[in-house]
Enzyme design. Structure first.
Site, short mmCIF file in Angstrom:
data_model
loop_
_atom_site.label_atom_id
_atom_site.label_comp_id
_atom_site.label_asym_id
_atom_site.label_seq_id
_atom_site.Cartn_x
_atom_site.Cartn_y
_atom_site.Cartn_z
CB CYS A 14 -0.92 -0.02 1.23
SG CYS A 14 -1.81 1.52 1.51
CB CYS B 61 0.31 2.14 4.00
SG CYS B 61 -1.36 1.46 3.85
#
Length: 323
Positions: free
Chosen positions: A79, A82
């Site tokens: 991700c 993230c």
């Protein structure tokens, strides 16, 4: 910001926590018990951020939440948003100096926790206060908004549960001196400048720094990945997510709307949705429209990385609709 009880069947038991009043009483009891044993010991700044999983959830998050709010960062290695949010949260955890702890949970390794918290996309940030879960936000968010949310969390924890944080030992021994640094590579300074620009929100500066590297070294993998990420964040910066998704739903033939929605999907951690949306757009379009959707899909592949299995699957699907 209202607390809510969470059923963690199969992981932990929160059935005893039924209301804020009970949670507050539980927190007060835990603090009284700690006081009888000399009070809560001071922790080093490095202990304010820690990894957690299903096995340690009750001990490291639920039990500690009776002394201090515990913010949970649900993330995954694949991700990209993230990777932008995580370091920011870690920096803020140290800056808030014990007013909250930060627990990092890898959703790929902790699917049950992800399901129990009802997480649909990452990054997703929750807090646990006196055994009660508080949803904070999902997806990328500007630092000012995150600070405002954390300030509200700290206020709720103090006013409703009497949690004022834990002491931090500012004189904790510093790590031993690092070994001599490795030799600096030819593009390290430019790549570091790009990272600094990203962290400060200077997306145009980050884009230019990565392009400067690629102008001399077109195959530089770090610069290629960084440029794809910075350009994606720059594209979505001025978008109205609600309007974009409304346009994409109401105008399935509008290639621009589908491309913008795919960008938002990826920033929100919905990788397969972003890829699937563009593959379907390629399938039903022709000429310049098809090429625009295909090119954007290839750009999003760069954001995730060619080794990711979802990219491999999407490349296969793209080949099927093209040929």
């Amino acid at each position: 910001m209202q607390p809510r009880n969470m059923s963690m069947s199969g992981v932990v038991d929160l059935a005893a926590v039924k209301a804020a009043g009970e949670a507050k009483a539980k927190a007060e009891q835990a603090r009284a018990e700690a006081a009888r044993h000399g009070g809560t010991p001071a922790v080093a700044p490095s202990a304010l951020v820690f990894d957690a999983d299903e096995a340690t959830f009750e001990r490291d998050i639920l039990q500690r939440s009776t002394e201090v709010p515990v913010v949970i960062d649900f993330w995954a290695e694949w991700c990209e948003p993230c990777k932008q949010l995580g370091p920011l949260l870690e920096r803020l955890a140290v800056e808030y100096n014990g007013r909250f702890l930060l627990a990092k949970i890898d959703v790929d390794a902790n699917q049950m926790l992800m399901q129990q918290f009802g997480i649909q996309g990452i990054p997703a940030v929750f807090a646990v206060v006196a055994g009660q879960a508080l949803p904070l936000f999902q997806g990328a968010a500007p630092e000012a908004q995150i600070r405002e949310t954390l300030d509200q969390l700290v206020q709720v924890a103090e006013e409703r549960f009497g949690l004022t944080g834990i002491p931090v030992d500012q004189d904790a021994a510093a790590p031993e001196a690092a070994e001599a640094p490795l030799p600096v590579g030819p593009y390290d300074a430019l790549l570091e400048a790009a990272v600094v620009a990203l962290d400060s929100g200077d997306l145009p500066g980050a884009v230019q720094a990565y392009r400067n590297v690629l102008s001399d070294d077109p195959g530089n993998p770090e610069a290629k990945l960084g440029l794809a990420q910075a350009e994606l964040l720059q594209r979505v910066q001025g978008l109205d997510p609600q309007q974009v998704r409304k346009d994409a739903a109401e105008k399935p033939a509008d290639v621009g709307a589908q491309i913008s929605a795919a960008d938002l999907d990826l920033v929100g951690g919905h990788v397969e949705d972003a890829f699937g949306r563009l593959i379907e757009t390629v399938r039903r379009t022709f000429g310049d429209d098809r090429d625009a959707a295909r090119v954007r899909l290839l750009e999003l592949f760069e954001v995730i990385g060619g080794d990711d299995p979802r990219v491999t699957a999407a490349r296969t699907a793209l080949a099927r609709v093209l040929f």
